[in-house]
Structure formats: C-alpha cells, structure tokens
Scaffold this motif. Structure first.
Motif, PDB file in Angstrom:
ATOM      1  N   SER A  72     -10.751 -10.414   1.221  1.00  0.00           N
ATOM      2  CA  SER A  72     -11.191 -10.544   0.181  1.00  0.00           C
ATOM      3  C   SER A  72     -12.551  -9.558  -0.533  1.00  0.00           C
ATOM      4  O   SER A  72     -12.808  -9.566   0.318  1.00  0.00           O
ATOM      5  N   SER A  73     -12.540  -9.037  -1.666  1.00  0.00           N
ATOM      6  CA  SER A  73     -13.662  -8.195  -1.544  1.00  0.00           C
ATOM      7  C   SER A  73     -14.571  -8.740  -2.715  1.00  0.00           C
ATOM      8  O   SER A  73     -15.513  -8.528  -2.830  1.00  0.00           O
ATOM      9  N   GLY A  74     -14.885 -10.716  -2.455  1.00  0.00           N
ATOM     10  CA  GLY A  74     -15.998 -11.239  -2.529  1.00  0.00           C
ATOM     11  C   GLY A  74     -16.101 -11.769  -4.186  1.00  0.00           C
ATOM     12  O   GLY A  74     -14.775 -10.841  -4.624  1.00  0.00           O
ATOM     13  N   GLU A  75     -17.149 -12.414  -4.582  1.00  0.00           N
ATOM     14  CA  GLU A  75     -17.041 -12.652  -5.504  1.00  0.00           C
ATOM     15  C   GLU A  75     -18.042 -11.948  -7.127  1.00  0.00           C
ATOM     16  O   GLU A  75     -17.216 -11.530  -8.040  1.00  0.00           O
ATOM     17  N   GLU A  76     -18.410 -10.416  -6.291  1.00  0.00           N
ATOM     18  CA  GLU A  76     -19.036  -9.615  -7.500  1.00  0.00           C
ATOM     19  C   GLU A  76     -18.764  -8.459  -6.675  1.00  0.00           C
ATOM     20  O   GLU A  76     -20.166  -7.825  -6.192  1.00  0.00           O
ATOM     21  N   PRO A  77     -17.265  -7.998  -6.299  1.00  0.00           N
ATOM     22  CA  PRO A  77     -17.041  -6.878  -5.132  1.00  0.00           C
ATOM     23  C   PRO A  77     -17.909  -5.285  -6.105  1.00  0.00           C
ATOM     24  O   PRO A  77     -17.768  -5.811  -7.415  1.00  0.00           O
ATOM     25  N   GLY A  78     -18.242  -4.702  -5.496  1.00  0.00           N
ATOM     26  CA  GLY A  78     -18.725  -3.776  -5.546  1.00  0.00           C
ATOM     27  C   GLY A  78     -17.249  -2.419  -5.624  1.00  0.00           C
ATOM     28  O   GLY A  78     -16.085  -2.814  -5.018  1.00  0.00           O
ATOM     29  N   GLN A  79     -17.931  -1.126  -5.921  1.00  0.00           N
ATOM     30  CA  GLN A  79     -16.031  -0.084  -5.415  1.00  0.00           C
ATOM     31  C   GLN A  79     -16.245  -0.026  -3.362  1.00  0.00           C
ATOM     32  O   GLN A  79     -14.944  -0.192  -4.041  1.00  0.00           O
ATOM     33  N   GLY A  80     -16.831  -0.028  -3.597  1.00  0.00           N
ATOM     34  CA  GLY A  80     -16.911  -0.036  -1.900  1.00  0.00           C
ATOM     35  C   GLY A  80     -15.835  -1.337  -1.311  1.00  0.00           C
ATOM     36  O   GLY A  80     -14.915  -0.876  -0.417  1.00  0.00           O
ATOM     37  N   ASP A  81     -16.426  -2.476  -1.917  1.00  0.00           N
ATOM     38  CA  ASP A  81     -15.624  -3.439  -1.416  1.00  0.00           C
ATOM     39  C   ASP A  81     -14.596  -3.727  -2.035  1.00  0.00           C
ATOM     40  O   ASP A  81     -13.604  -4.162  -1.217  1.00  0.00           O
ATOM     41  N   LEU A  82     -14.366  -3.487  -3.299  1.00  0.00           N
ATOM     42  CA  LEU A  82     -12.475  -3.337  -3.698  1.00  0.00           C
ATOM     43  C   LEU A  82     -11.764  -2.364  -2.910  1.00  0.00           C
ATOM     44  O   LEU A  82     -10.719  -2.575  -2.757  1.00  0.00           O
ATOM     45  N   ILE A  83     -12.262  -0.820  -2.413  1.00  0.00           N
ATOM     46  CA  ILE A  83     -11.796  -0.406  -1.632  1.00  0.00           C
ATOM     47  C   ILE A  83     -11.317  -0.969  -0.496  1.00  0.00           C
ATOM     48  O   ILE A  83     -10.162  -0.751   0.312  1.00  0.00           O
ATOM     49  N   VAL A  84     -12.130  -1.460   0.282  1.00  0.00           N
ATOM     50  CA  VAL A  84     -12.118  -1.812   1.050  1.00  0.00           C
ATOM     51  C   VAL A  84     -11.187  -3.192   1.428  1.00  0.00           C
ATOM     52  O   VAL A  84      -9.578  -3.689   2.132  1.00  0.00           O
ATOM     53  N   SER A  85     -11.250  -4.160   0.489  1.00  0.00           N
ATOM     54  CA  SER A  85     -10.277  -4.791   0.479  1.00  0.00           C
ATOM     55  C   SER A  85      -8.540  -4.811   0.001  1.00  0.00           C
ATOM     56  O   SER A  85      -8.303  -4.609   0.824  1.00  0.00           O
ATOM     57  N   ALA A  86      -8.490  -3.917  -0.225  1.00  0.00           N
ATOM     58  CA  ALA A  86      -7.637  -2.647  -0.950  1.00  0.00           C
ATOM     59  C   ALA A  86      -7.026  -2.593   0.172  1.00  0.00           C
ATOM     60  O   ALA A  86      -5.203  -2.325   0.573  1.00  0.00           O
ATOM     61  N   THR A  87      -7.203  -1.765   0.767  1.00  0.00           N
ATOM     62  CA  THR A  87      -7.011  -0.996   1.979  1.00  0.00           C
ATOM     63  C   THR A  87      -7.117  -1.727   3.389  1.00  0.00           C
ATOM     64  O   THR A  87      -5.892  -1.774   4.202  1.00  0.00           O
ATOM     65  N   CYS A  88      -7.312  -3.148   3.658  1.00  0.00           N
ATOM     66  CA  CYS A  88      -7.243  -4.130   4.764  1.00  0.00           C
ATOM     67  C   CYS A  88      -5.481  -4.697   4.067  1.00  0.00           C
ATOM     68  O   CYS A  88      -4.831  -4.976   4.727  1.00  0.00           O
ATOM     69  N   GLU A  89      -5.144  -5.025   2.120  1.00  0.00           N
ATOM     70  CA  GLU A  89      -4.391  -5.449   1.648  1.00  0.00           C
ATOM     71  C   GLU A  89      -3.025  -5.532   2.312  1.00  0.00           C
ATOM     72  O   GLU A  89      -1.484  -5.457   3.605  1.00  0.00           O
ATOM     73  N   VAL A  90      -3.414  -3.535   2.755  1.00  0.00           N
ATOM     74  CA  VAL A  90      -2.253  -2.615   2.881  1.00  0.00           C
ATOM     75  C   VAL A  90      -1.926  -2.847   4.755  1.00  0.00           C
ATOM     76  O   VAL A  90      -1.119  -3.072   5.083  1.00  0.00           O
ATOM     77  N   VAL A  91      -3.337  -2.890   5.101  1.00  0.00           N
ATOM     78  CA  VAL A  91      -2.858  -2.739   6.713  1.00  0.00           C
ATOM     79  C   VAL A  91      -2.740  -4.084   7.051  1.00  0.00           C
ATOM     80  O   VAL A  91      -1.350  -3.982   8.665  1.00  0.00           O
TER      81      VAL A  91
END
Length: 144
Positions: free
Chosen positions: A111-130
């Motif tokens: 999850s990128s959280g309720e109010e994600p910043g750019q870093g949160d979006l990148i972390v979330s997308a990377t997590c989904e891939v991994v």
C-alpha cells in the motif's frame, strides 16, 4: 518489506533528490548485489535498464514498474493456471484460498498509504513487482 524492495527503493529515492545535472552525468556500473537479486527474482534485465534510463523521473519509474508488473503478473497467472490444472478439487480450493490470502497480504504490504507522495508511489509500485515475481517463482517451483 522484501530486501529487494528496499534496495530498489533506496536507489530510486536517492536519485530523486539529486540535481538534474548530477543525474545526467552519472554512469554507474551495475550493482552486483542488485543484479543478483534481480536474477533471483527473475526480473527482466529490461526492467533495470528502464529504471536506469528513467533518470529518477517518477512517471518513468512508475511506467517501468507497470511494464514489469504486467510481465510478472502474466508469469504468475500462467503458473497458477498450470498448477491448478494439476491438482484435485480439494487441493484447488486450498490453492484458491492461499492465493486470496496472498493477494490480501500483498495489498496491505504494498500500500502507498492514503495520501502518497512520489516516493510512496515508487515504493508501492516496486513492492508490487517484487512480491508478484516472488509469488510467480513460488508457484513455478511448485510445478516442478
């Protein structure tokens, strides 16, 4: 969070805060640890090439992740279908329940959280891939 996710996140976030001129002058050699982790996860080399070429631009990083996620999700779905076809009815139900539990866990973990910043979006997308690559590998290994 998986160690591969942390490595990707560290690299991506570190580049986010670099100046454009510093990023444009960078020619980093491949990180052997990252290369080994990618190979272990069976991430395509084109994913790392895309990340490297993105110059840490969030939309490009997210596009890289989206493309690799689609590939890994296809691997997972193919392995799931093949594994399911090889099981009896009771085992199929168990696999279905296991998959639902895994999906719920991945949703929470990535999850990128309720109010994600750019870093949160990148972390979330990377997590989904991994996490999707890990699950695909797990199911593929069970087919053997």
């Amino acid at each position: 969070m998986h160690q591969g996710t942390r490595v990707w996140t560290s690299v991506a976030l570190g580049m986010l805060f670099m100046s454009d001129s510093a990023r444009s002058q960078m020619t980093l050699p491949p990180d052997p640890t990252l290369v080994a982790q990618n190979a272990e996860l069976r991430l395509r080399p084109s994913y790392q090439q895309c990340i490297d070429a993105s110059m840490a631009a969030t939309p490009l990083l997210l596009e890289c992740s989206s493309n690799e996620f689609a590939f890994q999700d296809g691997r997972l779905n193919d392995a799931y279908k093949k594994l399911r076809a090889s099981l009896n009815e009771q085992q199929r139900l168990k696999l279905r329940d296991e998959e639902r539990e895994w999906l719920a866990g991945k949703k929470t973990q990535c999850s990128s959280g309720e109010e994600p910043g750019q870093g949160d979006l990148i972390v979330s997308a990377t997590c989904e891939v991994v996490e999707t690559a890990k699950r695909a590998n797990e199911l593929i290994n069970r087919l053997k």
